[in-house]
Design an enzyme around this catalytic site. Sequence first.
Site, PDB file in Angstrom:
ATOM      1  CB  ALA A  34      13.806  -8.420  -5.270  1.00  0.00           C
ATOM      2  CG  PHE A  35       8.600 -10.560  -3.824  1.00  0.00           C
ATOM      3  CD1 PHE A  35       9.415 -10.152  -2.786  1.00  0.00           C
ATOM      4  CD2 PHE A  35       7.254 -10.251  -3.758  1.00  0.00           C
ATOM      5  CE1 PHE A  35       8.899  -9.448  -1.709  1.00  0.00           C
ATOM      6  CE2 PHE A  35       6.723  -9.549  -2.689  1.00  0.00           C
ATOM      7  CZ  PHE A  35       7.557  -9.150  -1.652  1.00  0.00           C
ATOM      8  CE  LYS A  36       9.664  -5.010  -1.189  1.00  0.00           C
ATOM      9  NZ  LYS A  36      10.577  -6.066  -0.701  1.00  0.00           N
ATOM     10  CG  ASP A  37      11.442  -6.421 -10.293  1.00  0.00           C
ATOM     11  OD1 ASP A  37      11.466  -5.203 -10.016  1.00  0.00           O
ATOM     12  OD2 ASP A  37      12.471  -7.106 -10.452  1.00  0.00           O
ATOM     13  CG  MET A  89       7.339  -1.295  -8.435  1.00  0.00           C
ATOM     14  SD  MET A  89       6.454  -0.700  -6.993  1.00  0.00           S
ATOM     15  CE  MET A  89       7.743  -0.764  -5.752  1.00  0.00           C
TER      16      MET A  89
END
Length: 474
Positions: free
Chosen positions: A111-114, A117
């Site tokens: 997911a794009f949060k990586d 993060m």
Amino acid sequence: MKYISTRGDQTPRVFSEILLEGLAPDGGLYLPEAYPQVSAATLARWRGLSYAELAFEILSLYIDDIPPLDLKRLVDRTYTEEVFGTKAIVPLRPLGEGLSLEALSNGPTLAFKDMAMQLLGNLFEYELGRRGETLNILGATSGDTGSAAEYAMRGKAGVRVFMLSPKGRMSPFQQAQMFSLQDENIHNLAVDGVFDDCQDIVKAVSNDLAFKRQYRIGTVNSINWARLLAQVVYYFAGYFQATKTNDEVVSFTVPSGNFGNVCAGHVARQMGLPIAKLVVATNENDVLDEFFRTGSYRVRGSAETYETSSPSMDISKASNFERFVFDLLGRDGARTQELFGRAIARDGLFALSADETARIAAFGFESGRSTHADRITTIRDTWHTCGELIDTHTADGVKVASEHRVPGVPMIVLETALPAKFAASIEEAVGFAPPVPAALADLETRPRRSVDMPADAATIKAYLASHVPEAHGA
Ligand SMILES: *Cc1c(COP(=O)(O)O)cnc(C)c1O
């Protein structure tokens, strides 16, 4: 570069002061005191850069209290083909008729949060090491944020993660993703309750200020400025891939929940990136769509917050939204405080004046919403017409993007997750299960590491206390 609060506190702070913090002391969010302007010459120079080089250039405009060579090393270590799957890091895939997908979901948790993060993990380790401090991140998750945080912080010196999740209520894939981590600094606490119980416990622990200080409790939520800053980079990278010269403009459509992702697009546009429109796509939880259509922002109660098949966009309020409103209001901290600090706290809503609402267009924002039926149709159509399998969140984006396309302006849809995470909806749409990336094929059979906990703040505190040895005697 100094940072100020959206609610009027003008105390200037440097990047490393706000890196490990959440809200500003006055309850506002941090923003740079001005957006650095990117000249035509700079934009031309950036066009040829690799993703990591581009990230270093952009971050350097906002971070002047980390020596450049150190920052370069952190960025180079973050944005690698090994972690994100391709040399381009965020490659575009054409969908036809001027539409393309920007792949942001090939990091460790799909997911794009990586994208943000992974950088945050390296920045935290660096800053804590420099200060000789440690930090214990306490969070609650129903899926995406928790796993992105754990994969970013695993094995990092000076950081521990204590992540509460509702026992047995995450998808099997998400549970396997988190619980299979064997790193000693990662603690999965499976709470006997629902997500709200987990969140209440986090609040209760954080409200005990003495405990919070003694055990150095922190968070990694989406209001963190460094997370938002890291996301600015892929708007530039998407623009360079979709255009041949810097005279061209592009638009972006962004599947949105807490407004972190699209707020980074707003920052890129304020810096001078030639973005025509920023299209906010929501699901049935349409707080933001309503605002961009009417100028009224109304926080939803739990009875009006729906569980949908694009669950990472199921929000009742958008925690980063205040940043945009502050800019919309000409950076009037007193007015922002009146709206978010008073009206929202008192009535759960505010309506901008007609004059204020009229300003939205100048910021390029448009919006639209999507439903479960729309997602299923869009996933099926995109598969049959382009041979591209997209996830439910990205489908909300593609659906809304197709309604906001303008001939001659490339429209980039941000791909915020891979279909492998949302198998049931994909099967409903196309009749077969989505492929799981080879590296994760055995994920659900790996050994698990988690501790069962009652939904009780005192028990969780005791667990924390016994796993934070350096705080003893503090
Ligand atoms: C978090 C998330 C979103 C929403 O992003 P915001 O920055 O909160 O607007 C959309 N799609 C997926 C898959 C997510 O994980």
